[in-house]
Design a protein around this motif. Structure first.
Motif: not given
Length: 330
Positions: A124-126, A54-57, A279-285, A291-292
């Protein structure tokens, strides 16, 4: 000529007028969103896997959305305390919830009475990540491998304690599945989150854990915990020398944790769309993905519709496991 009053026609006109007013309001909500701090409620204690992810996101969403995104830990009852708090929040996009396989696929089968509805109360978001669980032991324990653990547990029934982040969590059910498949008598010790359980494991107050890899891997790398096996079907790239439980002597064993982001049901669709896109942009970073991955997780990015369908399939799967294992909420 007298005019006839038609209440049905008036009702239709009122509905159309309300819809016409709602459309610009929804658009305005998205245009002005976000205009204040966004809170991610984490239903487990600080330092555990849910909190770490959660903190990474949150850090990257702050950059994406231009507003502070903060984490609020509300641990207890296998995630149900935080889940209930999030479910009661206003449906305005300013409260997010870091859900897990426990809160959204297991607890409904485990608890006789739920303080929230995992499907009806959340949007739900992702999914964010899939994470292996890691069977770890205190280095002072006399076993180093899965066969040695099984032999020791059978020779000392009821004397091997395994900790978890709470009853019904994936960490708990990973242990219950192991007990069931190996026919061993081990004692479950639930905690309010993974972090306090790991603290007691480090202090040898409990013998083992089937912990989420992100909250255990640094202790393994530091030599403070002994890795015995991973719970997934394949070995983890982060710990390639650690075997799977299946290959180490329990054929067919497999358990995986997942984590995903939600907001409150009824949040305006333009706001949901904006959150989902960010959120999609964050997960594509590359930075977020690195980090994950460093924590032993596999990044997963989905549309809200894909995530909802996945949750349904997981709920069906884990309901069967809960029933077969006889696991109950303490």
């Amino acid at each position: 000529m007298a005019l006839m009053f038609n209440p049905k026609r008036r009702s239709v006109l009122a509905t159309l007028a309300a819809a016409a007013c709602a459309m610009p309001f929804a658009a305005s909500a998205a245009d002005n969103y976000p205009s204040k701090v966004i809170t991610i409620i984490v239903p487990f204690s600080a330092g555990g896997t849910t909190d770490i992810l959660a903190r990474v996101i949150a850090q990257d969403l702050t950059r994406q959305l231009g507003q502070s995104v903060v984490v609020d830990n509300r641990a207890g009852a296998g995630g149900n305390i935080g889940g209930a708090l999030a479910a009661r929040a206003p449906a305005d996009g300013y409260t997010l919830f870091m859900g897990t396989v426990g809160t959204h696929a297991i607890n409904a089968a485990l608890y006789k009475k739920m303080p929230f509805n995992p499907v009806k109360d959340f949007q739900p978001l992702s999914r964010v990540a899939n994470v292996p669980n890691l069977l770890v032991a205190n280095p002072n324990q006399p076993f180093r491998t899965v066969p040695e653990l099984i032999a020791y547990a059978k020779a000392h029934p009821g004397q091997v304690n395994f900790g978890s982040s709470g009853s019904g969590s994936s960490i708990h059910l990973s242990g219950e599945l192991f007990k069931m498949m190996t026919k061993t008598d081990m004692v479950h010790v639930p905690y309010k989150g993974s972090a306090p359980a790991v603290t007691d494991l480090l202090g040898n107050q409990i013998a083992i854990m089937f912990d989420n890899m992100p909250s255990a891997i640094n202790h393994v790398r530091a030599g403070k915990l002994r890795p015995i096996a991973v719970t997934t079907a394949k070995r983890s790239p982060e710990l390639p020398d650690v075997p799977t439980i299946a290959e180490a002597g329990v054929p067919g064993y497999e358990a995986t944790s997942w984590f995903g982001m939600f907001t409150v049901a009824g949040t305006p669709k333009p706001v949901v769309d904006k959150l989902s896109a960010a959120l999609a942009k964050s997960l594509a970073s590359p930075e977020v993905r690195t980090k994950i991955k460093e924590q032993g997780g596999e990044v997963v990015s989905e549309t809200p519709e894909q995530f909802a369908a996945f949750i349904q399939s997981e709920s069906d799967k884990w309901a069967k496991v809960v029933k077969a294992s006889g696991a109950t909420a303490d």
